[in-house]
Each structure stands twice: as structure tokens, then as C-alpha cells.
Write a protein that holds these residues in place. Structure first.
Motif, PDB file in Angstrom:
ATOM      1  N   ASP A   1      -7.404  -4.240  -4.595  1.00  0.00           N
ATOM      2  CA  ASP A   1      -7.504  -2.912  -4.003  1.00  0.00           C
ATOM      3  C   ASP A   1      -8.969  -2.485  -3.919  1.00  0.00           C
TER       4      ASP A   1
ATOM      5  N   THR B   1       2.981   1.562  -7.459  1.00  0.00           N
ATOM      6  CA  THR B   1       2.528   1.639  -8.844  1.00  0.00           C
ATOM      7  C   THR B   1       2.713   3.045  -9.425  1.00  0.00           C
TER       8      THR B   1
ATOM      9  N   GLY C   1       0.792  -1.226   0.000  1.00  0.00           N
ATOM     10  CA  GLY C   1       0.000   0.000   0.000  1.00  0.00           C
ATOM     11  C   GLY C   1       0.821   1.272   0.000  1.00  0.00           C
TER      12      GLY C   1
ATOM     13  N   ARG D   1      -4.554   6.787   5.565  1.00  0.00           N
ATOM     14  CA  ARG D   1      -4.714   5.361   5.859  1.00  0.00           C
ATOM     15  C   ARG D   1      -4.973   5.191   7.341  1.00  0.00           C
TER      16      ARG D   1
HETATM   17  P1  ADP Z   1       1.561  -0.991  -3.490  1.00  0.00           P
HETATM   18  O1  ADP Z   1       2.791  -0.290  -3.059  1.00  0.00           O
HETATM   19  O2  ADP Z   1       1.071  -1.960  -2.484  1.00  0.00           O
HETATM   20  O3  ADP Z   1       1.674  -1.570  -4.873  1.00  0.00           O
HETATM   21  P2  ADP Z   1      -0.381   0.674  -4.784  1.00  0.00           P
HETATM   22  O4  ADP Z   1       0.517   1.279  -5.767  1.00  0.00           O
HETATM   23  O5  ADP Z   1      -1.290  -0.405  -5.244  1.00  0.00           O
HETATM   24  O6  ADP Z   1       0.441   0.155  -3.544  1.00  0.00           O
HETATM   25  O7  ADP Z   1      -1.195   1.813  -4.080  1.00  0.00           O
HETATM   26  C1  ADP Z   1      -2.152   1.516  -3.108  1.00  0.00           C
HETATM   27  C2  ADP Z   1      -3.289   2.515  -3.157  1.00  0.00           C
HETATM   28  O8  ADP Z   1      -2.838   3.774  -2.708  1.00  0.00           O
HETATM   29  C3  ADP Z   1      -3.842   2.726  -4.546  1.00  0.00           C
HETATM   30  O9  ADP Z   1      -5.243   2.822  -4.439  1.00  0.00           O
HETATM   31  C4  ADP Z   1      -3.234   4.043  -4.966  1.00  0.00           C
HETATM   32  O10 ADP Z   1      -4.061   4.708  -5.878  1.00  0.00           O
HETATM   33  C5  ADP Z   1      -3.148   4.784  -3.661  1.00  0.00           C
HETATM   34  N1  ADP Z   1      -2.094   5.796  -3.602  1.00  0.00           N
HETATM   35  C6  ADP Z   1      -0.832   5.657  -4.051  1.00  0.00           C
HETATM   36  N2  ADP Z   1      -0.109   6.778  -3.804  1.00  0.00           N
HETATM   37  C7  ADP Z   1      -0.919   7.625  -3.166  1.00  0.00           C
HETATM   38  C8  ADP Z   1      -0.768   8.960  -2.645  1.00  0.00           C
HETATM   39  N3  ADP Z   1       0.384   9.609  -2.736  1.00  0.00           N
HETATM   40  N4  ADP Z   1      -1.826   9.521  -2.053  1.00  0.00           N
HETATM   41  C9  ADP Z   1      -2.982   8.865  -1.959  1.00  0.00           C
HETATM   42  N5  ADP Z   1      -3.207   7.621  -2.426  1.00  0.00           N
HETATM   43  C10 ADP Z   1      -2.193   7.006  -3.031  1.00  0.00           C
END
Ligand code: ADP
Ligand code: MG
Length: 691
Positions: free
Chosen positions: A556, A303, A299, A454
Motif C-alpha cells: 500500500d 482491513t 482497496g 480514489r
Molecule cells: P483491501 O480491501 O484491499 O484489503 P485495505 O484495507 O488495505 O484494502 O485498504 C486500502 C486503503 O484504503 C488503506 O490505505 C486504508 O487505510 C484505506 N481506507 C480504508 N477504508 C477507508 C475509508 N473509509 N476512507 C478512506 N480510506 C480508507
């Protein structure tokens, strides 16, 4: 190459073609191999124990005169030999024996024998001892060293292996087996000469510390473990140098695409995301291939970082490949990237193993034709996949791919000339010690900040005797508009049993929670079925999702705030952490219930307590490593990378910093020693990765 490595075993006494073949089966082809084939454990045959002093359970050498030998009929027919030495009587019992054997054990014969003493029908007995007739006037001397027990295979006796090692040891010396650790290093790291260590381990003196040897803490073992770990380091560093020596496409920092992307994104990257993105952006602007590992907890938003890296390559007019280990995860990325890149007029292609026939041919053509962004599973590694202008490869969840696969992708560069940059992302934090060994060929960036908003997940450890209460908890959460996961864990490594268990839980929960909409997802369903169920859950049409660990990665659904994990004691901590990361993604207070099956072992209790106490993936990973060892932690698919002859990453972890230092010094000052070391330890061991 050392001299002993050039001498085939057939030059030894008693080794013909048939024996040589057997020896080859345990990896023994020359004299050097025999010397590096180390005992698993030792027996002490250096002293004779009086019969009167024997204790049950003891392995002992005993000497005496046969007082009688009779075939007795008890539950099984056996030959019972009574042996006396003046201090007492011992019985030797043979369930299998020949007439000749019986003849040789006549009354009055002097015997020396060895075996495990146990309580039997006649008092203390040894079943099937090793024995030898003795001359009463001139008894043979006892063993001068501990007796080695070697790893072996069918038809290859310990006796034979001992004879071989004896012959090899007779020819062992600093000249026949050169010590490639320069004296300066040996002195600084307090390492004994190689030949001494080897000699000691094959024939330890009677006063050797058996406990240290059994635990692998002996100086002689350290000496060899150090050299082996050093060699492993060298091989990874060499790998890295070979890659760095290649040319990569220079990708100037991007402006237009990232700007548009961030505008549409709906949130601002965290400080950690910006920092890591900048590290990557710099690497990509260089002419040598990037090899970077991004570690970020579940989280953390890896990505987004990957997307920013991709945009830099895309803006420069190149292709990007993104690969994930499971179809569910790959698909999630495909959807995300499609959503993000379509407004930027960038085409996204999809390739997975299950894509067949026309659709597959079309995808391959699209990729070969230069489709800018390609997302898929390890199907992207296959030879028939040809890229047109591949500049960047992104691999998600690295711990499931091995070094070999990493290499296969490096070779998919442009005209085989330019090597693509590589970005590897993992949500399983890798403890430092392990990272140093397993990923010495990579640079590391750490995403150490979670996006704002979170809520931490509260973890509860509850016995399954309270299952009904837990089911009520699910009902309440769902009736309040939340969603929940019910996860069934792996049973006996069998996907089938696991899926059946999930089906059973599904049926039970459907009955118990009649008013809720319950779905089921597991690994044996067709991809389309899985996708349909996931979709319903994402849209909120399903309130409870019963699943196997297929949902471990990539799922997600921010509205899901409760996760029940059945039999969490069956999973590794890192995996539990991954699973738990599926909740706590929205603003609702989230809970994870670890529904264990009592009784738990002490270790089991400790492990679940760690899950309750911390949500820091790094702390969990360190504990997991400590409790379970690196092999399990990295997953069986990757253990090839970590199979050592002498060393043990856990046990020898404290050697690693010195090993890394020594590797640097050796490369700098004694580069000519590198090849012989690799040859010695990795001759069959291309597992450390070869280009
Ligand atoms: P992981 O590192 O587990 O791959 P993800 O890239 O799937 O995490 O991101 C998890 C969630 O957090 C996704 O819904 C993404 O859109 C959201 N997210 C990522 N970066 C931010 C941010 N800077 N602020 C708010 N939400 C974010
Ligand atoms: Mg991810």
C-alpha cells in the motif's frame, strides 16, 4: 451401502490378487467402483467399412482376405500384410511382430481388424491394428454398442476393463445399486434412473450422439453430474451444520474500543464498511460460530472491517488471530494492527514460519499466555500453537487456503469446547456459481463501495516492441515525483527463472534510468531484505520498484501511480486485477501498462481487452472463470476441492441452482439418503472436508 459396493473384484472372472492390486491403483476395489469408472471416450466398431470407402484419419472396422504377408525392409523393418475385400486393398503394417504372428497372417486368412487409417507408402495403411481371424462362412457379429475407452494404468488393458464392466453391468439393477434420488426429485429435475444412465455410458447404442457425449452434454452424463454435485453440496452443508451445532463465545456489541479506534483512524468508514461491520457484529453476538466470507475488491478497505470485528472480541476480553497467506501481507497487517491497537493498550503478537528459536518460543508463550491480538501466516495453524481464549479467527485472502485449513482453525477453540467465530476476507471476487459450490459452508458479505478519493486506473495494452517508450514513461512519472512498479511475471512455473528475469529487468532499468533510484524485490530474497526494500519504497527513497508478483497483495503505497506489467498474458485476470490494485490508491491519476509479448492468441487479446475495459473485480472474475475454468482460477492448491469424477463446474454451472434446491429438499425430506450418497461419491474423497 449398496450391494455392489460390498462385492470385491476378486469375485470376478480373471481377477486374482495381482490384478486386484493394479485395479486398486485406479481406485477400483468393488463392483460399484467399476460402474462409476466411466469411459473417457468411445470408438464406433458397430459397422464394417468397405476398404474402398476408407478415408485417412478414420478409425474403422475392416474385413477382408489376406492377399500376401511379407517382411519388408524400408527405413524400418516391418511386416506388411495386404488385405482385400473386393472394394479395394489395404495394408496392415507391423513394426513389432513375432514369428507366430506372421504365421497366423498367411495368404487366404479371413481377418477382421480395427485401427486408424493413414496414408502410407503403399496407399492406405493401418499400423498395428487390433485384429482377429474370422470364419468366412460364419463371421462373428459386429459390436452391438459403441466401444468404451476407459481411463487406465500400466498393465491394465482396455480389453480387461471392458470384461470387468461387462460383468459388473450384468449385475446392475435398481436393487443392487439403489438410486438415492427420490422419484419426486428425479421427476422435477428431469433425471433418468441411475442404472439406465450408467448402463448407457458404459455401452452406448450405435446411434448415440457422440458429439454430446464428447462434450459432456448427454442426458446420461447430466444424471451423474447432478448426483455428484448434489453430493458435494450435501457434504458442505453437513460441514456447516456440524460447525453450527457447536457453541461459540457470545461477544456483545463493543462500544469503548471501536469509538477510540475510529477517532484515531483519520477517516470515516464507507457505507459498505459500516453495513458489513454490522452484519459481522450481529453474528459475533450469537452463540453459534460465525462463518462469514467478506468479498471486497482490491482497496475496498477490508482491513478496517476486520479491525472492527477484532475489537468486539477484544473488548469482551478474548483473543483474536489474524492470518494472511504470505509473509509480506501478514507483516503489513501486523504493522497496521500494531499502530491501531497500541493506543488502545492492546498487545499484538507476531508468528510466522520463519520465526525460529528463542523468538519463536517467546511468541508461542505470549500466545498461550493470552496475548490479545495475534497476527501471522499459516504458521498459526500448527498444533504447537495454543491459544488461551481464542474467540475470533480472521483469514485474509481466503482463496489461498483450503477447506482443510479452515477446519484446522475451527478446532483451536477454547479448551476444545467453544468454537471460534470465523471471518474470511477475499479480494478475489468469486463468481456466484463457484461461490455456491466452493463456499457453500459460508455466509457472504460484500463490500461493494470503494473509499472516496480514489482515482480509477487507466489501463493500456502495449506490445513489448515499444518497451523503450514505456521506459520513458516511467522516467517522466518518477521525475514528476511519482513512484512506479515494474512487475515481472512468472516464467514456466519456476520461481528461479522468474527471479532471474526480474534481476535482468532490474539491471536493464538501472542502466536506462541512471538518474532514478531503482529497487528490486523478489521471492528468493530474505524476509529482512524484502522488508528493507519495501520500507525504502514506502518512504519514497526508491522511485521505481522492480518486483515479481510477490507484491500482488497487501502493498500500500499511495504515491505509486504507474505500474508496468511485463508479459501480462501469463497471468490470470484475477491476479492482474490484484496487481493493478497496487496503484490508484492515492489522488494522482494512475496508469497500468500491460506490456505484452506479440503475437497474442485470440484468447490472449480478449483477456487483456477485458482488463482495459473494466476495473470491476466481479466482472473480471466472471470472465476469468469463463475463459480459464475454475481450477485455475482458485489456484492449484485448492483444486482438490473441485475435482469431480463426472461433473465439471464450468460446463455444468447451469445445473447448480437446481442442485442446491435438490440438496435442501433431500436434507428436509429424505435425510436418510444423505449418508449413502456421501459414501458412494466421497469414499476416497475426504477432499470435500471432514470434521
Ligand atoms: P483491501 O480491501 O484491499 O484489503 P485495505 O484495507 O488495505 O484494502 O485498504 C486500502 C486503503 O484504503 C488503506 O490505505 C486504508 O487505510 C484505506 N481506507 C480504508 N477504508 C477507508 C475509508 N473509509 N476512507 C478512506 N480510506 C480508507
Ligand atoms: Mg487487504
Amino acid at each position: 451401502m449398496s450391494e455392489l459396493a460390498t462385492i470385491p473384484l476378486t469375485t470376478l472372472k480373471g481377477v486374482g490378487a495381482a490384478m486386484a492390486e493394479k485395479l486398486a491403483r485406479v481406485g477400483l476395489e468393488n463392483l460399484q467402483d467399476v460402474l462409476f469408472h466411466l469411459p473417457l471416450r468411445y470408438q464406433d466398431r458397430t459397422r464394417i467399412t468397405p476398404i474402398g470407402a476408407l478415408r485417412p484419419g478414420q478409425d474403422a472396422v475392416v474385413e477382408g482376405i489376406v492377399a500376401g504377408a511379407d517382411v519388408v525392409m524400408g527405413r524400418r523393418r516391418s511386416l506388411l500384410v495386404r488385405l482385400q475385400d473386393g472394394s479395394g486393398t489395404l495394408s496392415l503394417r507391423f513394426f513389432h511382430f513375432s514369428q507366430a504372428q506372421k504365421e497366423g497372417l498367411k495368404r487366404g486368412t479371413a481377418l477382421r481388424c480395427y485401427g486408424e487409417v493413414r496414408p502410407g507408402a503403399t496407399g492406405l495403411e493401418i499400423y498395428h491394428p487390433e485384429y482377429r481371424a474370422q470364419s468366412v462362412t460364419e463371421p462373428a457379429p459386429v459390436e452391438q454398442s459403441l466401444t468404451p475407452i476407459y481411463p487406465t494404468t500400466e498393465g491394465l488393458t482396455q480389453q480387461r476393463l471392458r470384461q470387468l464392466s461387462q460383468q459388473a453391468l450384468a449385475r446392475l439393477g435398481p436393487h443392487s445399486l439403489p438410486d438415492w434420488l427420490p422419484q419426486e426429485l428425479a421427476r422435477d429435475y428431469r433425471l433418468a434412473p441411475l442404472d439406465q444412465a450408467i448402463r448407457y455410458l458404459h455401452r452406448p447404442p450405435p446411434d448415440a450422439n457422440l458429439e454430446e457425449l464428447a462434450e459432456g452434454r448427454h442426458w446420461a452424463q447430466h444424471r451423474l453430474a447432478f448426483e455428484e454435485l448434489l453430493t458435494h453440496q450435501l457434504s458442505l452443508q453437513r460441514l456447516r451444520e456440524q460447525v453450527r451445532a457447536q457453541q461459540a463465545p457470545v461477544l456483545p456489541p463493543a462500544k469503548k474500543l471501536p469509538q477510540q479506534y475510529l477517532q484515531n483512524l483519520g477517516f470515516v468508514p464507507t457505507g459498505a464498511q459500516q453495513r458489513v461491520a454490522a452484519e459481522i457484529a450481529y453474528d459475533l453476538s450469537q452463540a453459534e460460530p460465525m462463518l462469514r466470507l467478506v468479498q471486497g475488491d482490491v482497496g475496498a478497505g477490508k482491513t478496517v472491517v476486520a479491525a472492527l470485528a477484532a475489537l468486539q472480541a477484544l473488548e469482551a476480553g478474548y483473543q483474536v488471530a489474524l492470518m494472511a497467506p504470505t509473509e509480506i501481507l501478514a507483516e503489513q497487517h501486523f504493522l497496521n494492527f500494531s499502530k491501531w491497537l497500541q493506543p488502545l493498550d492492546i498487545e499484538v503478537a507476531w508468528l510466522a514460519g520463519k520465526l525460529k528459536g528463542k523468538a519463536r518460543a517467546a511468541a508461542l508463550e505470549q500466545i498461550a499466555g493470552g496475548c490479545q491480538m495475534v497476527v501471522g501466516t499459516h504458521a498459526l495453524f500448527q498444533d504447537e500453537v495454543k491459544f488461551k481464549r481464542l474467540a475470533l479467527v480472521i483469514i485474509d485472502e481466503q482463496h489461498r487456503f483450503g477447506v482443510q485449513q479452515r477446519l484446522a482453525l475451527r478446532q483451536k477453540g477454547i479448551d476444545g469446547r467453544l468454537c471460534p467465530h470465523q471471518l474470511i476476507m477475499t479480494a478475489t471476487p468469486i463468481p456466484r456459481t463457484l461461490a455456491m459450490s466452493a463456499y457453500a459452508d459460508l455466509d457472504t458479505s460484500i463490500l461493494d463501495e470503494l473509499p472516496p478519493g480514489r482515482t480509477p486506473v487507466t489501463t493500456l495494452v502495449i506490445a513489448d516492441s515499444r518497451r523503450l517508450e514505456v521506459i520513458e514513461r516511467v522516467r517522466n512519472a518518477c521525475l514528476q515525483g511519482r513512484q512506479a512498479y515494474w512487475v515481472c511475471t512468472l516464467i514456466e512455473e519456476s520461481e528461479e527463472l522468474t527471479c532471474q528475469a526480474a534481476e535482468t529487468s532490474f539491471e536493464e532499468l538501472c542502466v536506462a534510468l541512471g538518474e532514478l533510484r531503482v529497487g528490486l524485490i523478489h521471492g528468493r530474497m530474505k524476509p529482512a531484505e524484502k522488508a528493507a526494500v519495501m520500507d525504502e519504497f514506502k518512504r519514497g527513497e526508491l522511485q521505481l520498484l522492480v518486483a515479481t508478483t510477490v507484491i500482488e497483495v497487501g502493498v500500500d503505497v499511495p504515491n505509486a501511480s504507474l505500474m508496468i506489467i511485463e508479459n501480462p498474458e501469463r497471468l490470470g485476470l484475477a491476479q492482474l486485477h490484484q496487481l493493478r490494485g497496487r496503484v490508484g490508491r492515492g489522488s494522482a491519476v494512475s496508469h497500468c501498462v500491460l506490456l505484452y509479448h506479440a503475437p497474442l492468441s485470440q484468447l490472449g487479446r480478449e483477456r487483456l481487452a477485458i482488463m482495459r475495459e473494466t476495473s470491476d473485480g466481479f466482472v473480471i472474475a466472471e470472465k476469468d472463470l469463463e475463459l480459464r475454468g475454475p481450477g485455475e482460477m482458485l489456484g492449484t492448491r485448492q483444486t482438490g476441492l473441485l475435482q469431480f469424477k463426472v461433473a465439471d463446474l464450468m460446463r455444468d454451472a447451469d445445473l447448480l441452482p437446481a442442485v442446491r434446491d435438490a440438496a435442501q429438499r433431500l436434507l428436509e425430506h429424505w435425510p436418510q439418503h444423505v449418508a449413502p450418497l456421501l459414501e458412494r461419491w466421497l469414499r476416497h474423497g475426504q477432499q470435500y472436508g471432514q470434521v
